[in-house]
Design an enzyme around this catalytic site. Structure first.
Site, PDB file in Angstrom:
ATOM      1  N   SER A 118     -45.345  -7.700  44.276  1.00 20.14           N
ATOM      2  CA  SER A 118     -45.401  -6.712  45.356  1.00 20.14           C
ATOM      3  C   SER A 118     -45.448  -5.275  44.829  1.00 20.14           C
ATOM      4  O   SER A 118     -44.759  -4.924  43.864  1.00 20.14           O
ATOM      5  CB  SER A 118     -44.166  -6.888  46.250  1.00 20.14           C
ATOM      6  OG  SER A 118     -44.089  -5.827  47.169  1.00 20.14           O
ATOM      7  N   THR A 156     -42.168  -9.859  54.416  1.00 20.63           N
ATOM      8  CA  THR A 156     -43.578 -10.218  54.297  1.00 20.63           C
ATOM      9  C   THR A 156     -43.743 -11.720  54.433  1.00 20.63           C
ATOM     10  O   THR A 156     -42.783 -12.425  54.774  1.00 20.63           O
ATOM     11  CB  THR A 156     -44.164  -9.647  52.982  1.00 20.63           C
ATOM     12  OG1 THR A 156     -45.568  -9.862  52.981  1.00 20.63           O
ATOM     13  CG2 THR A 156     -43.546 -10.272  51.739  1.00 20.63           C
ATOM     14  N   LYS A 177     -42.273 -13.173  58.570  1.00 24.88           N
ATOM     15  CA  LYS A 177     -42.309 -12.113  59.586  1.00 24.88           C
ATOM     16  C   LYS A 177     -41.938 -12.596  60.992  1.00 24.88           C
ATOM     17  O   LYS A 177     -41.385 -11.835  61.779  1.00 24.88           O
ATOM     18  CB  LYS A 177     -43.695 -11.461  59.623  1.00 24.88           C
ATOM     19  CG  LYS A 177     -43.935 -10.531  58.460  1.00 24.88           C
ATOM     20  CD  LYS A 177     -45.282  -9.845  58.605  1.00 24.88           C
ATOM     21  CE  LYS A 177     -45.586  -9.029  57.372  1.00 24.88           C
ATOM     22  NZ  LYS A 177     -46.883  -8.361  57.462  1.00 24.88           N
ATOM     23  N   ASN A 213     -41.754  -6.691  60.343  1.00 25.35           N
ATOM     24  CA  ASN A 213     -41.985  -6.503  58.900  1.00 25.35           C
ATOM     25  C   ASN A 213     -40.932  -5.561  58.320  1.00 25.35           C
ATOM     26  O   ASN A 213     -40.968  -5.233  57.141  1.00 25.35           O
ATOM     27  CB  ASN A 213     -43.387  -5.958  58.621  1.00 25.35           C
ATOM     28  CG  ASN A 213     -43.521  -4.492  58.984  1.00 25.35           C
ATOM     29  OD1 ASN A 213     -42.830  -4.000  59.874  1.00 25.35           O
ATOM     30  ND2 ASN A 213     -44.394  -3.784  58.308  1.00 25.35           N
ATOM     31  N   GLY A 245     -53.324 -14.296  63.054  1.00 22.90           N
ATOM     32  CA  GLY A 245     -51.925 -14.437  62.665  1.00 22.90           C
ATOM     33  C   GLY A 245     -51.123 -13.190  63.004  1.00 22.90           C
ATOM     34  O   GLY A 245     -51.510 -12.400  63.885  1.00 22.90           O
ATOM     35  N   GLY A 246     -49.997 -13.007  62.291  1.00 24.48           N
ATOM     36  CA  GLY A 246     -49.097 -11.898  62.584  1.00 24.48           C
ATOM     37  C   GLY A 246     -49.752 -10.533  62.430  1.00 24.48           C
ATOM     38  O   GLY A 246     -49.594  -9.657  63.296  1.00 24.48           O
ATOM     39  N   ALA A 247     -50.500 -10.339  61.344  1.00 27.24           N
ATOM     40  CA  ALA A 247     -51.121  -9.030  61.113  1.00 27.24           C
ATOM     41  C   ALA A 247     -52.191  -8.762  62.173  1.00 27.24           C
ATOM     42  O   ALA A 247     -52.309  -7.642  62.694  1.00 27.24           O
ATOM     43  CB  ALA A 247     -51.712  -8.971  59.713  1.00 27.24           C
TER      44      ALA A 247
HETATM   45  P1  NAP Z   1     -50.585 -15.297  58.962  1.00 27.11           P
HETATM   46  O1  NAP Z   1     -49.744 -14.966  60.137  1.00 27.11           O
HETATM   47  O2  NAP Z   1     -50.263 -16.498  58.139  1.00 27.11           O
HETATM   48  O3  NAP Z   1     -52.110 -15.429  59.492  1.00 27.11           O
HETATM   49  C1  NAP Z   1     -53.158 -15.785  58.636  1.00 27.11           C
HETATM   50  C2  NAP Z   1     -54.472 -15.855  59.397  1.00 27.11           C
HETATM   51  O4  NAP Z   1     -55.512 -16.065  58.427  1.00 27.11           O
HETATM   52  C3  NAP Z   1     -54.558 -16.998  60.391  1.00 27.11           C
HETATM   53  O5  NAP Z   1     -55.324 -16.565  61.493  1.00 27.11           O
HETATM   54  C4  NAP Z   1     -55.305 -18.082  59.609  1.00 27.11           C
HETATM   55  O6  NAP Z   1     -56.107 -18.914  60.405  1.00 27.11           O
HETATM   56  C5  NAP Z   1     -56.230 -17.247  58.772  1.00 27.11           C
HETATM   57  N1  NAP Z   1     -56.617 -17.924  57.531  1.00 27.11           N
HETATM   58  C6  NAP Z   1     -55.789 -18.315  56.532  1.00 27.11           C
HETATM   59  N2  NAP Z   1     -56.502 -18.877  55.539  1.00 27.11           N
HETATM   60  C7  NAP Z   1     -57.806 -18.848  55.936  1.00 27.11           C
HETATM   61  C8  NAP Z   1     -59.017 -19.282  55.351  1.00 27.11           C
HETATM   62  N3  NAP Z   1     -59.054 -19.862  54.150  1.00 27.11           N
HETATM   63  N4  NAP Z   1     -60.171 -19.077  56.033  1.00 27.11           N
HETATM   64  C9  NAP Z   1     -60.154 -18.498  57.245  1.00 27.11           C
HETATM   65  N5  NAP Z   1     -59.031 -18.059  57.861  1.00 27.11           N
HETATM   66  C10 NAP Z   1     -57.881 -18.232  57.205  1.00 27.11           C
HETATM   67  O7  NAP Z   1     -50.619 -14.091  57.911  1.00 27.11           O
HETATM   68  P2  NAP Z   1     -50.470 -12.517  58.212  1.00 27.11           P
HETATM   69  O8  NAP Z   1     -49.043 -12.112  58.116  1.00 27.11           O
HETATM   70  O9  NAP Z   1     -51.242 -12.182  59.440  1.00 27.11           O
HETATM   71  O10 NAP Z   1     -51.188 -11.888  56.913  1.00 27.11           O
HETATM   72  C11 NAP Z   1     -52.575 -12.091  56.729  1.00 27.11           C
HETATM   73  C12 NAP Z   1     -53.063 -11.366  55.473  1.00 27.11           C
HETATM   74  O11 NAP Z   1     -52.896  -9.960  55.634  1.00 27.11           O
HETATM   75  C13 NAP Z   1     -52.304 -11.747  54.196  1.00 27.11           C
HETATM   76  O12 NAP Z   1     -53.250 -11.813  53.135  1.00 27.11           O
HETATM   77  C14 NAP Z   1     -51.349 -10.586  54.007  1.00 27.11           C
HETATM   78  O13 NAP Z   1     -50.987 -10.411  52.646  1.00 27.11           O
HETATM   79  C15 NAP Z   1     -52.204  -9.443  54.512  1.00 27.11           C
HETATM   80  N6  NAP Z   1     -51.403  -8.270  54.970  1.00 27.11           N
HETATM   81  C16 NAP Z   1     -51.641  -7.078  54.344  1.00 27.11           C
HETATM   82  C17 NAP Z   1     -50.946  -5.948  54.764  1.00 27.11           C
HETATM   83  C18 NAP Z   1     -51.224  -4.627  54.104  1.00 27.11           C
HETATM   84  O14 NAP Z   1     -50.436  -3.687  54.286  1.00 27.11           O
HETATM   85  N7  NAP Z   1     -52.320  -4.491  53.371  1.00 27.11           N
HETATM   86  C19 NAP Z   1     -50.012  -6.037  55.813  1.00 27.11           C
HETATM   87  C20 NAP Z   1     -49.812  -7.285  56.427  1.00 27.11           C
HETATM   88  C21 NAP Z   1     -50.519  -8.402  56.000  1.00 27.11           C
HETATM   89  P3  NAP Z   1     -55.527 -20.197  61.189  1.00 27.11           P
HETATM   90  O15 NAP Z   1     -54.982 -19.657  62.471  1.00 27.11           O
HETATM   91  O16 NAP Z   1     -56.722 -21.041  61.357  1.00 27.11           O
HETATM   92  O17 NAP Z   1     -54.477 -20.809  60.304  1.00 27.11           O
END
Ligand code: NAP
Length: 269
Positions: A15, A65, A69, A90, A130-132
């Site tokens: 991180s 994270t 979350k 978060n 998802g959450g983001a």
């Molecule tokens: P999450 O709640 O687990 O949601 C993940 C989403 O991605 C779901 O809609 C899932 O689809 C989809 N997904 C996962 N693997 C996939 C694949 N191989 N092909 C297509 N879709 C896929 O996760 P989250 O908390 O929203 O975070 C998502 C991403 O954002 C992570 O990589 C996280 O590190 C990043 N993030 C970055 C920041 C930043 O500040 N830059 C902040 C927050 C999050 P399904 O519904 O079909 O499972």
């Protein structure tokens, strides 16, 4: 006594948050230290125990994270209304031994987008549900965006669209719509699968803004495809910076030293 802050998740060993927050503490002369709290999901009680013991361990607050979350919400004494609407936190603040859950992903993403564009009336595609995605969809609606959701699991896209009055789009229709902003909120393209992208250049309109939340690598395959298409790009560290600034402001009730945080972020990328 030095107050402790940190990031709770798994895996969190790589991180960038410790570098960003410790730089903020130093810049503001705050006697605090930000650590990594890697909690293995294979032991279901560890997250609960961590929350119950925050006072014992002199913890003033922590970032949350993946994958915690949503799960963390059940251990909060209170939630901020935004965290409740989004359904995830978060950020946790220890306020007189009461744990309060907040969400700064929404404002963090909006600030990253606003560096490039005014959001009102913009036609936006969010990939992922998802959450983001939830946090960003909510923020975009608040700023007048016209938001469409594409997700691998259609049912989840429909649920998100229903909750925030958005549209769902089929993958094959994406290229037909003239999106002005495209946001990847899935982990697709993150290391070690950095050659993957949900879209190719031919599906991205010229002049569009493409933001990827992935931070490892910083320039994802999607962002490379976007550049090839003549789009503007926003990489994941911009949102990371602004969501961290929001956390600092919750914990300390004052403006975050964004320049110092930004400098530390880019030194550690
Ligand atoms: P999450 O709640 O687990 O949601 C993940 C989403 O991605 C779901 O809609 C899932 O689809 C989809 N997904 C996962 N693997 C996939 C694949 N191989 N092909 C297509 N879709 C896929 O996760 P989250 O908390 O929203 O975070 C998502 C991403 O954002 C992570 O990589 C996280 O590190 C990043 N993030 C970055 C920041 C930043 O500040 N830059 C902040 C927050 C999050 P399904 O519904 O079909 O499972």
């Amino acid at each position: 006594m030095t107050k402790i802050y940190g990031i709770v998740g798994h895996p969190v060993i790589h991180s960038l948050s410790p570098a960003i927050h410790n730089a903020a503490f130093k810049a503001e002369g705050i006697d605090a230290e930000y650590r990594v709290f890697d909690i293995d999901p294979s032991n279901p009680d560890d997250l609960a125990n961590f929350c119950f013991e925050t006072d014992l361990n002199n913890i003033g607050g922590f970032s949350v994270t993946m994958p915690y979350k949503q799960e963390i919400m059940q251990y909060m004494d209170y939630y901020d209304p935004l965290a409740k609407i989004i359904g995830s936190a978060n950020t946790v603040s220890n306020e007189d031994s009461q744990l309060v859950g907040y969400n700064t992903d929404s404002t963090g993403a909006i600030q990253a987008l606003q560096e490039k564009a005014d959001l009102a009336g913009k036609k936006v595609l969010i990939m992922g549900a998802g959450g983001a995605a939830r946090a960003i969809a909510y923020g975009l609606k608040e700023f007048g965006g016209d938001v469409y959701i594409f997700n691998r699991t259609l049912e989840k896209a429909k649920k998100l669209a229903q909750d925030f009055n958005l549209d769902v789009i089929d993958y094959l229709d994406i290229a037909k719509e003239n999106f002005q902003i495209i946001i990847n909120t899935t982990p697709t393209g993150s290391s070690p699968n950095s050659e993957e992208s949900l879209l190719s250049a031919s599906q991205i309109p010229k002049g569009c803004i493409v933001m990827d939340l992935v931070t490892n690598p910083i320039k994802t395959k999607l962002l490379k495809e976007a550049e090839e298409a003549g789009a503007e790009i926003i990489s994941g560290e911009r949102m990371l910076l602004f969501q961290a600034a929001g956390q600092f402001e919750i914990w300390f009730g004052k403006t975050a030293p964004v320049e110092a945080m930004e400098k530390a972020l880019y030194e550690n990328l």
